[in-house]
Scaffold this motif. Structure first.
Motif, PDB file in Angstrom:
ATOM      1  N   ALA A 135     -81.394 -11.754  15.501  1.00 31.85           N
ATOM      2  CA  ALA A 135     -81.356 -12.854  16.469  1.00 31.85           C
ATOM      3  C   ALA A 135     -82.530 -14.089  16.067  1.00 31.85           C
ATOM      4  O   ALA A 135     -83.590 -13.440  15.588  1.00 31.85           O
ATOM      5  N   PHE A 136     -82.491 -15.130  16.478  1.00 30.28           N
ATOM      6  CA  PHE A 136     -83.279 -16.263  16.355  1.00 30.28           C
ATOM      7  C   PHE A 136     -84.333 -16.091  17.333  1.00 30.28           C
ATOM      8  O   PHE A 136     -84.163 -15.939  18.392  1.00 30.28           O
ATOM      9  N   ARG A 137     -85.544 -16.250  16.957  1.00 30.40           N
ATOM     10  CA  ARG A 137     -86.810 -16.156  17.909  1.00 30.40           C
ATOM     11  C   ARG A 137     -87.446 -17.634  17.710  1.00 30.40           C
ATOM     12  O   ARG A 137     -87.899 -17.994  19.041  1.00 30.40           O
ATOM     13  N   ALA A 138     -87.221 -18.414  16.738  1.00 30.42           N
ATOM     14  CA  ALA A 138     -87.851 -19.781  16.756  1.00 30.42           C
ATOM     15  C   ALA A 138     -87.124 -20.401  15.501  1.00 30.42           C
ATOM     16  O   ALA A 138     -86.859 -19.762  14.621  1.00 30.42           O
ATOM     17  N   ALA A 139     -87.032 -21.811  15.491  1.00 28.81           N
ATOM     18  CA  ALA A 139     -86.084 -22.683  14.668  1.00 28.81           C
ATOM     19  C   ALA A 139     -86.742 -23.928  14.367  1.00 28.81           C
ATOM     20  O   ALA A 139     -86.800 -24.464  15.324  1.00 28.81           O
ATOM     21  N   ILE A 141     -86.937 -14.931  12.698  1.00 29.00           N
ATOM     22  CA  ILE A 141     -85.765 -14.236  12.752  1.00 29.00           C
ATOM     23  C   ILE A 141     -86.230 -12.768  13.299  1.00 29.00           C
ATOM     24  O   ILE A 141     -87.272 -12.177  12.960  1.00 29.00           O
ATOM     25  N   GLU A 142     -85.628 -12.252  14.542  1.00 25.65           N
ATOM     26  CA  GLU A 142     -85.829 -10.864  14.981  1.00 25.65           C
ATOM     27  C   GLU A 142     -84.980 -10.044  14.461  1.00 25.65           C
ATOM     28  O   GLU A 142     -83.734 -10.174  14.476  1.00 25.65           O
ATOM     29  N   ASP A 143     -85.571  -8.957  13.697  1.00 29.86           N
ATOM     30  CA  ASP A 143     -84.677  -7.673  13.026  1.00 29.86           C
ATOM     31  C   ASP A 143     -84.946  -6.644  13.919  1.00 29.86           C
ATOM     32  O   ASP A 143     -85.809  -5.923  13.868  1.00 29.86           O
ATOM     33  N   ARG A 144     -83.704  -6.441  14.818  1.00 23.39           N
ATOM     34  CA  ARG A 144     -84.014  -5.347  15.754  1.00 23.39           C
ATOM     35  C   ARG A 144     -83.929  -3.987  15.146  1.00 23.39           C
ATOM     36  O   ARG A 144     -84.330  -3.154  16.087  1.00 23.39           O
ATOM     37  N   VAL A 199     -87.407  -3.457  14.109  1.00 24.67           N
ATOM     38  CA  VAL A 199     -88.169  -3.888  15.081  1.00 24.67           C
ATOM     39  C   VAL A 199     -89.352  -4.521  14.590  1.00 24.67           C
ATOM     40  O   VAL A 199     -90.297  -4.414  15.003  1.00 24.67           O
ATOM     41  N   ARG A 200     -89.004  -5.777  14.142  1.00 29.79           N
ATOM     42  CA  ARG A 200     -90.207  -6.845  13.629  1.00 29.79           C
ATOM     43  C   ARG A 200     -89.452  -8.211  13.460  1.00 29.79           C
ATOM     44  O   ARG A 200     -88.156  -8.442  13.641  1.00 29.79           O
ATOM     45  N   THR A 201     -90.273  -9.313  13.386  1.00 33.68           N
ATOM     46  CA  THR A 201     -89.828 -10.466  13.159  1.00 33.68           C
ATOM     47  C   THR A 201     -90.201 -10.798  11.707  1.00 33.68           C
ATOM     48  O   THR A 201     -91.191 -10.261  10.927  1.00 33.68           O
ATOM     49  N   ARG A 202     -89.607 -11.837  11.037  1.00 36.20           N
ATOM     50  CA  ARG A 202     -89.996 -12.257   9.725  1.00 36.20           C
ATOM     51  C   ARG A 202     -89.765 -13.761   9.737  1.00 36.20           C
ATOM     52  O   ARG A 202     -88.828 -14.295  10.481  1.00 36.20           O
ATOM     53  N   GLU A 203     -90.495 -14.259   9.106  1.00 35.92           N
ATOM     54  CA  GLU A 203     -90.447 -16.002   8.873  1.00 35.92           C
ATOM     55  C   GLU A 203     -90.003 -16.251   7.651  1.00 35.92           C
ATOM     56  O   GLU A 203     -90.060 -15.627   6.697  1.00 35.92           O
ATOM     57  N   LEU A 204     -88.671 -17.082   7.679  1.00 35.64           N
ATOM     58  CA  LEU A 204     -87.944 -17.471   6.464  1.00 35.64           C
ATOM     59  C   LEU A 204     -88.316 -18.957   6.416  1.00 35.64           C
ATOM     60  O   LEU A 204     -88.193 -19.844   7.218  1.00 35.64           O
TER      61      LEU A 204
END
Length: 131
Positions: free
Chosen positions: A13-17, A24-27, A30-35
Motif C-alpha cells: 500500500a502507499f503511505r506517501a507519494a 510504500i508499506e510492505d505488509r 512489516v516495514r516501509t520503504r522509500e522508492l
C-alpha cells in the motif's frame, strides 16, 4: 459502537507519494520503504526500477509491457507532481486489451490505488518518478 481493526489481505500500500519519491508499506515484511525510481505496484507485487525514460509524454506502448503482463483490470498511471497525459498509442495499448487506464498525479494515484486495492480490485499502479 464496536470498531474492528481489519487487516487488509494485500501486501503493498502507499503511505506517501510525491513527484520525486514514494513511500510504500510492505505488509509482509512489516516495514516501509522509500522508492525514488519509477516502479509498478499491484496489491501483491512490487516491480522496482521500472525502466522508463522521461515523463508520461515520452512513454511508449513497449514501456507498458511489464504492467500489462500483470493482467490488471485497471492501470493507474501516476505522472509525477502533475497530471500529464501519455500519447494516444500508449492509451490504446491498454484500451485495445480491455484494460482501463486512468492518468493522475502521483498523490491522487496513490490514494486511488489504496482504495481500489482495499475493494479487492485487480489494479496496477505505474508510477513515474523524476529525479
Amino acid at each position: 459502537m464496536q470498531l474492528n481493526h481489519e487487516i487488509p489481505d494485500f501486501a503493498y500500500a502507499f503511505r506517501a507519494a510525491g513527484g520525486r519519491s514514494v513511500v510504500i508499506e510492505d505488509r509482509e515484511l512489516v516495514r516501509t520503504r522509500e522508492l525514488s525510481q519509477s516502479f509498478i505496484l499491484t496489491p501483491q507485487t512490487l516491480v522496482q526500477d521500472w525502466a522508463v525514460n522521461g515523463g508520461a509524454r515520452a512513454l511508449t506502448p513497449d514501456d507498458l509491457a511489464p504492467v500489462l503482463a500483470l493482467e490488471p483490470e485497471l492501470v493507474i498511471l501516476g505522472t509525477g507532481e502533475t497530471q500529464q497525459f501519455p500519447s494516444a498509442a500508449v492509451m490504446g495499448a491498454c484500451l485495445t486489451r480491455g484494460i482501463g487506464l486512468e492518468v493522475m498525479a502521483n498523490a491522487a494515484a496513490a490514494r486511488t490505488f489504496n482504495l481500489l486495492a482495499s475493494e479487492g480490485r485487480k489494479v496496477a499502479a505505474a508510477i513515474l518518478l523524476v529525479g
